[in-house]
Design a protein around this motif. Sequence first.
Motif, PDB file in Angstrom:
ATOM      1  N   ASN A   1     -23.427  28.439  -6.522  1.00  0.00           N
ATOM      2  CA  ASN A   1     -22.161  27.903  -6.728  1.00  0.00           C
ATOM      3  C   ASN A   1     -22.417  28.028  -4.866  1.00  0.00           C
ATOM      4  O   ASN A   1     -23.193  28.673  -4.451  1.00  0.00           O
ATOM      5  CB  ASN A   1     -20.683  29.270  -6.725  1.00  0.00           C
TER       6      ASN A   1
ATOM      7  N   HIS B   1     -16.896  24.174 -12.825  1.00  0.00           N
ATOM      8  CA  HIS B   1     -15.575  25.432 -11.782  1.00  0.00           C
ATOM      9  C   HIS B   1     -14.466  26.141 -12.070  1.00  0.00           C
ATOM     10  O   HIS B   1     -13.762  25.586 -11.705  1.00  0.00           O
ATOM     11  CB  HIS B   1     -16.758  25.364 -10.479  1.00  0.00           C
TER      12      HIS B   1
ATOM     13  N   ASP C   1     -19.715  28.401 -12.320  1.00  0.00           N
ATOM     14  CA  ASP C   1     -19.182  29.515 -12.013  1.00  0.00           C
ATOM     15  C   ASP C   1     -18.179  29.128 -12.886  1.00  0.00           C
ATOM     16  O   ASP C   1     -16.970  29.061 -12.853  1.00  0.00           O
ATOM     17  CB  ASP C   1     -18.741  29.386 -10.651  1.00  0.00           C
TER      18      ASP C   1
ATOM     19  N   ASP D   1     -21.586  34.171 -13.253  1.00  0.00           N
ATOM     20  CA  ASP D   1     -22.478  31.960 -12.905  1.00  0.00           C
ATOM     21  C   ASP D   1     -23.042  32.376 -14.437  1.00  0.00           C
ATOM     22  O   ASP D   1     -23.318  33.657 -14.490  1.00  0.00           O
ATOM     23  CB  ASP D   1     -22.869  32.239 -11.369  1.00  0.00           C
TER      24      ASP D   1
ATOM     25  N   GLN E   1     -21.823  23.625  -7.185  1.00  0.00           N
ATOM     26  CA  GLN E   1     -20.925  23.882  -7.745  1.00  0.00           C
ATOM     27  C   GLN E   1     -20.034  23.944  -5.660  1.00  0.00           C
ATOM     28  O   GLN E   1     -21.267  24.660  -5.441  1.00  0.00           O
ATOM     29  CB  GLN E   1     -19.388  25.350  -8.327  1.00  0.00           C
TER      30      GLN E   1
END
Length: 298
Positions: free
Chosen positions: A7, A149, A182, A237, A38
């Motif tokens: 992320n 995500h 994520d 994650d 992400q």
Amino acid sequence: MKILTLNTHSWLEDQPLEKLNQLTEQIIKEEYALIALQEVNQRMDSLPVISNHGFHPTENQLSIHEDNFAYLLVQQLKKRGHHYHWSWAYNHIGYSIYHEGVALLSKYPITPRAITVSEEQDPADYRRRVMLIGQTQLGDKTITALSCHYSWWTEAGGFAHEWQQTEQFLQKSTEPLLIMGDFNNAVTAKHTGYELVTNSPLKLQDSFIAADTNIGEHTIEKAIDGWGENQEKLRIDYIFTSDDFNISTYEIVFDGKKTPIISDHLGVSATIQYKYDSNISVTTKENPNSELLSTQTD
């Protein structure tokens, strides 16, 4: 073969260009075969890119802008002689000024689809969640990879609904699966989203659990956006795979140890091997005959 998920928190960190350079250096060093990113942002008011090499658009693709974090990353890698195919899917408006999305980078061409899995359909609402699903290759094997995500378990119509939609879309998939990103669900007694994934009929394995060697574990270590009251080290994650893969190493990266911190999330890297072929190698150069693919607009 090494794969990575991160992320990026792009453009929201201090000195973001320096952190973009640090991400570039790590990718060059490790030669990741597949990367899922992400919070890949671009300003809503920045200029669109007319066309660029190696981009694979989804249906109804939102145009890529000149400051798209994944676009700049791919351009930096290309300048250094490292060529990646890539795709980007738009999730929602972030922080009132960004198009926020998810990206996939692969050494091989990608056939992408953007699938809205949330109940919320309005991109002005942060609860709209779109998964980027790309058919690509690892070595000579066709696989299906996802950059995800997800919402929190506590959101009404949140993670549980989104994961159910993901399962429904993937249930007929015959290729090996890599689901990376994520998940906003930690491995704790009070969050059951993790159990939905590990008990899924997709028969997924958690790379952390399956790995022969673990170097680190947690991907957030303090309060961050979306986890404002957190004071624990949590794993939110993940890299989940179908059981087609052996996982030799799970490693936390961008943790301030061997690699610098570049986001409010730490990254997850895994070294994987297809179980039924011990001689897979990954081509590190893009096919020189690959065609130029232009972005499309909604």
